[in-house]
Design a protein around this motif. Structure first.
Motif, PDB file in Angstrom:
ATOM      1  N   LEU A 102       0.813  -1.211   0.000  1.00 20.15           N
ATOM      2  CA  LEU A 102       0.000   0.000   0.000  1.00 20.15           C
ATOM      3  C   LEU A 102       0.847   1.262   0.000  1.00 20.15           C
ATOM      4  O   LEU A 102       0.526   2.218  -0.694  1.00 20.15           O
ATOM      5  CB  LEU A 102      -0.931   0.004   1.221  1.00 20.15           C
ATOM      6  CG  LEU A 102      -1.895  -1.189   1.319  1.00 20.15           C
ATOM      7  CD1 LEU A 102      -2.764  -1.058   2.562  1.00 20.15           C
ATOM      8  CD2 LEU A 102      -2.760  -1.304   0.072  1.00 20.15           C
ATOM      9  N   ASP A 103       1.900   1.304   0.780  1.00 19.55           N
ATOM     10  CA  ASP A 103       2.803   2.448   0.749  1.00 19.55           C
ATOM     11  C   ASP A 103       4.160   2.039   1.290  1.00 19.55           C
ATOM     12  O   ASP A 103       4.291   1.015   1.974  1.00 19.55           O
ATOM     13  CB  ASP A 103       2.248   3.664   1.508  1.00 19.55           C
ATOM     14  CG  ASP A 103       1.775   3.323   2.911  1.00 19.55           C
ATOM     15  OD1 ASP A 103       2.582   2.782   3.692  1.00 19.55           O
ATOM     16  OD2 ASP A 103       0.616   3.597   3.230  1.00 19.55           O
ATOM     17  N   ARG A 114       3.771  -0.749   4.297  1.00 14.18           N
ATOM     18  CA  ARG A 114       2.460  -1.164   4.801  1.00 14.18           C
ATOM     19  C   ARG A 114       1.855  -2.090   3.757  1.00 14.18           C
ATOM     20  O   ARG A 114       1.730  -1.724   2.583  1.00 14.18           O
ATOM     21  CB  ARG A 114       1.567   0.043   5.048  1.00 14.18           C
ATOM     22  CG  ARG A 114       0.295  -0.249   5.846  1.00 14.18           C
ATOM     23  CD  ARG A 114      -0.376   1.049   6.288  1.00 14.18           C
ATOM     24  NE  ARG A 114      -0.784   1.839   5.150  1.00 14.18           N
ATOM     25  CZ  ARG A 114      -2.045   1.912   4.695  1.00 14.18           C
ATOM     26  NH1 ARG A 114      -2.999   1.224   5.299  1.00 14.18           N
ATOM     27  NH2 ARG A 114      -2.343   2.665   3.673  1.00 14.18           N
ATOM     28  N   GLN A 154      -7.780   4.490   9.108  1.00 11.67           N
ATOM     29  CA  GLN A 154      -6.528   4.236   8.409  1.00 11.67           C
ATOM     30  C   GLN A 154      -5.681   5.498   8.275  1.00 11.67           C
ATOM     31  O   GLN A 154      -4.549   5.433   7.836  1.00 11.67           O
ATOM     32  CB  GLN A 154      -6.812   3.655   7.016  1.00 11.67           C
ATOM     33  CG  GLN A 154      -7.620   2.365   7.041  1.00 11.67           C
ATOM     34  CD  GLN A 154      -7.031   1.331   7.961  1.00 11.67           C
ATOM     35  OE1 GLN A 154      -5.810   1.168   8.019  1.00 11.67           O
ATOM     36  NE2 GLN A 154      -7.863   0.631   8.692  1.00 11.67           N
ATOM     37  N   LEU A 155      -6.234   6.652   8.634  1.00  8.92           N
ATOM     38  CA  LEU A 155      -5.477   7.892   8.566  1.00  8.92           C
ATOM     39  C   LEU A 155      -4.901   8.229   9.939  1.00  8.92           C
ATOM     40  O   LEU A 155      -5.551   8.003  10.961  1.00  8.92           O
ATOM     41  CB  LEU A 155      -6.381   9.050   8.116  1.00  8.92           C
ATOM     42  CG  LEU A 155      -7.003   8.963   6.725  1.00  8.92           C
ATOM     43  CD1 LEU A 155      -7.906  10.170   6.507  1.00  8.92           C
ATOM     44  CD2 LEU A 155      -5.943   8.893   5.646  1.00  8.92           C
ATOM     45  N   ARG A 200       0.254  11.156   1.359  1.00 12.05           N
ATOM     46  CA  ARG A 200       0.034   9.911   2.079  1.00 12.05           C
ATOM     47  C   ARG A 200      -1.438   9.712   2.407  1.00 12.05           C
ATOM     48  O   ARG A 200      -1.979   8.609   2.279  1.00 12.05           O
ATOM     49  CB  ARG A 200       0.858   9.883   3.357  1.00 12.05           C
ATOM     50  CG  ARG A 200       2.347   9.751   3.119  1.00 12.05           C
ATOM     51  CD  ARG A 200       3.115   9.818   4.426  1.00 12.05           C
ATOM     52  NE  ARG A 200       4.551   9.648   4.208  1.00 12.05           N
ATOM     53  CZ  ARG A 200       5.466   9.807   5.151  1.00 12.05           C
ATOM     54  NH1 ARG A 200       5.093  10.144   6.373  1.00 12.05           N
ATOM     55  NH2 ARG A 200       6.735   9.629   4.890  1.00 12.05           N
ATOM     56  N   ARG A 204      -3.845   6.742   0.994  1.00 16.34           N
ATOM     57  CA  ARG A 204      -4.517   5.784   1.872  1.00 16.34           C
ATOM     58  C   ARG A 204      -6.017   5.740   1.596  1.00 16.34           C
ATOM     59  O   ARG A 204      -6.630   4.673   1.630  1.00 16.34           O
ATOM     60  CB  ARG A 204      -4.246   6.122   3.330  1.00 16.34           C
ATOM     61  CG  ARG A 204      -2.815   5.838   3.730  1.00 16.34           C
ATOM     62  CD  ARG A 204      -2.627   5.733   5.220  1.00 16.34           C
ATOM     63  NE  ARG A 204      -1.268   5.281   5.528  1.00 16.34           N
ATOM     64  CZ  ARG A 204      -0.854   4.948   6.738  1.00 16.34           C
ATOM     65  NH1 ARG A 204      -1.704   4.994   7.751  1.00 16.34           N
ATOM     66  NH2 ARG A 204       0.376   4.544   6.949  1.00 16.34           N
ATOM     67  N   ASP A 207      -6.370   3.675  -1.455  1.00 11.63           N
ATOM     68  CA  ASP A 207      -6.135   2.266  -1.137  1.00 11.63           C
ATOM     69  C   ASP A 207      -7.370   1.622  -0.526  1.00 11.63           C
ATOM     70  O   ASP A 207      -7.731   0.490  -0.846  1.00 11.63           O
ATOM     71  CB  ASP A 207      -4.974   2.120  -0.144  1.00 11.63           C
ATOM     72  CG  ASP A 207      -3.641   2.481  -0.760  1.00 11.63           C
ATOM     73  OD1 ASP A 207      -3.533   2.381  -1.990  1.00 11.63           O
ATOM     74  OD2 ASP A 207      -2.729   2.867  -0.014  1.00 11.63           O
ATOM     75  N   GLU A 208      -8.019   2.355   0.396  1.00 10.88           N
ATOM     76  CA  GLU A 208      -9.121   1.772   1.159  1.00 10.88           C
ATOM     77  C   GLU A 208     -10.454   1.854   0.442  1.00 10.88           C
ATOM     78  O   GLU A 208     -11.447   1.353   0.926  1.00 10.88           O
ATOM     79  CB  GLU A 208      -9.222   2.452   2.522  1.00 10.88           C
ATOM     80  CG  GLU A 208      -7.983   2.290   3.369  1.00 10.88           C
ATOM     81  CD  GLU A 208      -7.607   0.837   3.580  1.00 10.88           C
ATOM     82  OE1 GLU A 208      -8.510  -0.001   3.694  1.00 10.88           O
ATOM     83  OE2 GLU A 208      -6.402   0.541   3.624  1.00 10.88           O
TER      84      GLU A 208
END
Length: 219
Positions: A102-103, A114, A154-155, A200, A204, A207-208
């Motif tokens: 993911l990153d 991650r 997730q943040l 970032r 995220r 990603d989610e």
């Protein structure tokens, strides 16, 4: 689903020689792909070193096959690279375990990555691959979200605050009501730090939502 955060030694991914020569360098991979080596981590933001020096060292680093693009900004440099066959082989092996990167970001201490795994056995297989190849790693965090599409969790607090402020000040309006540098002044932080937080946080959220939805549809 498992979300794992790990610190890997440079040799387990890339840029080992680069960090030996420029230990104060910081690198953040921008574009991460779940299941394709070709599109995994080719775009990076590099800070805390002059572009000429970074480019020189990248060209001599055996993990970098070619520099496709290099652009310097006020306090950071953007790079798109093609990785060597060795790097692609390593990434292929990691992705074959079923994990989705993911990153990733790197400092002198190594790569912090991650990774999302669909099941515990995929994570165990990933660790076995690292161990079999003799790479050192540290598990920094392992969570199993009860609500995988709950984005706020997730943040980080800093990322959430940066996004909220950016939206409040009209940063995402067309045209923008405020520049990145002006927003950074309002938040009393450096332009570099704000830019990193926004990238970032946006990554995220993508990603989610988009990536997670695509993975679900393919199952």
């Amino acid at each position: 689903m498992l979300l794992a955060t790990l610190r890997l030694e440079h040799g387990a991914l890339s840029l080992e020689e680069t960090f030996e020569r420029i230990p104060h360098l910081e690198v953040e991979a921008e574009r991460i792909a779940a299941h394709s080596t070709e599109w995994t981590m080719p775009c990076m933001w590099a800070t805390r070193a002059e572009q000429q020096r970074i480019t020189e060292v990248f060209k001599e680093d055996p993990s970098v096959d070619d520099i496709v693009d290099a652009t310097a900004f006020d306090d950071e440099c953007f790079y798109q690279v093609e990785w060597s066959d060795d790097v692609e082989t390593r990434i292929d092996a990691y992705l074959d375990t079923g994990g989705s990167i993911l990153d990733a970001e790197a400092t002198a201490d190594g790569w912090q990555v991650r990774i999302r795994f669909g099941a515990r056995d995929q994570f165990d297989t990933f660790r076995t691959v690292l161990t079999d190849w003799g790479y050192e790693f540290a598990l920094l965090g392992l969570t199993e979200p009860n609500e995988p599409r709950h984005l706020g969790g997730q943040l980080t607090d800093a990322q959430r605050e940066a996004l909220t402020a950016a939206n409040s000040y009209g940063y995402y309006e067309v045209p923008r009501a405020i520049s990145t540098r002006e927003l950074a002044d309002e938040l009393e932080m450096s332009h570099q730090n704000l830019s990193k937080l926004l990238r970032r946080a946006t990554g995220r959220l993508i990603d989610e939502t988009l990536t997670a939805a695509a993975d679900t549809e393919s199952e």
